[in-house]
Design a protein around this motif. Structure first.
Motif, PDB file in Angstrom:
ATOM      1  N   SER A   1     -35.745  36.024  57.734  1.00  0.00           N
ATOM      2  CA  SER A   1     -35.421  35.388  56.458  1.00  0.00           C
ATOM      3  C   SER A   1     -33.945  35.516  56.121  1.00  0.00           C
ATOM      4  O   SER A   1     -33.479  34.938  55.142  1.00  0.00           O
ATOM      5  CB  SER A   1     -36.277  35.968  55.331  1.00  0.00           C
ATOM      6  N   GLY A   2     -33.194  36.256  56.917  1.00  0.00           N
ATOM      7  CA  GLY A   2     -31.765  36.425  56.665  1.00  0.00           C
ATOM      8  C   GLY A   2     -30.956  35.249  57.175  1.00  0.00           C
ATOM      9  O   GLY A   2     -31.418  34.459  57.993  1.00  0.00           O
TER      10      GLY A   2
ATOM     11  N   THR B   1     -36.582  40.714  56.778  1.00  0.00           N
ATOM     12  CA  THR B   1     -35.332  40.440  56.066  1.00  0.00           C
ATOM     13  C   THR B   1     -34.138  40.181  56.973  1.00  0.00           C
ATOM     14  O   THR B   1     -33.153  39.623  56.525  1.00  0.00           O
ATOM     15  CB  THR B   1     -34.982  41.607  55.123  1.00  0.00           C
TER      16      THR B   1
ATOM     17  N   ASP C   1     -35.811  45.133  62.429  1.00  0.00           N
ATOM     18  CA  ASP C   1     -37.207  45.036  62.006  1.00  0.00           C
ATOM     19  C   ASP C   1     -38.155  45.101  63.198  1.00  0.00           C
ATOM     20  O   ASP C   1     -39.153  44.390  63.259  1.00  0.00           O
ATOM     21  CB  ASP C   1     -37.417  43.717  61.232  1.00  0.00           C
TER      22      ASP C   1
END
Length: 131
Positions: free
Chosen positions: A66-67, A101, A111
């Motif tokens: 999502s970054g 993220t 992650d």
């Protein structure tokens, strides 16, 4: 966007050879890297990749970043990622295992725990006794 990618890699071209021995840059020229990124973007478009994803008949889990990515502007990355919703709606074998993220280049670094979670979800038998 394609012009921005070309410009970005042209600007980075002078220091990319310095990064190659460290493994932080591929053994390609800046122009080749730009072309590779542009081609990947073209192949990832819904009309190109959609038919391939529609034909998947085994369970698949995505770990979605999502970054923002280096060189992207505003919500470009999120706009590109919206095609996943139509793919997951059309093919029940494809689901989002996790949304993290980090950006797509740092998922395994930042992650990494989401990846084995997605693998375990695919490997575990579902309620119908299938894998």
């Amino acid at each position: 966007m394609e012009q921005r990618i070309t410009t970005l890699f042209r600007r980075m071209g002078w220091f990319l050879p310095l990064l190659r021995p460290t493994g932080l840059a591929p053994r390609m020229s800046a122009a080749q890297q730009a072309h590779s990124n542009i081609e990947l973007g073209r192949l990832s478009r819904t009309h190109e990749l959609g038919p391939v994803l529609d034909d998947i008949t085994v369970p698949v889990r995505y770990v979605v970043a999502s970054g923002t990515s280096f060189g992207s502007r505003g919500d470009e990355q999120e706009l590109i990622r919206t095609s996943r919703d139509t793919v997951t709606a059309r093919n029940p074998n494809i689901r989002i295992g996790a949304k993290v993220t980090s950006n797509h280049g740092a998922i395994l670094k930042k992650d990494y725990g989401a990846v084995p979670g997605a693998v375990r979800e695919v490997a575990a038998p579902d309620h119908h006794g299938q894998r």
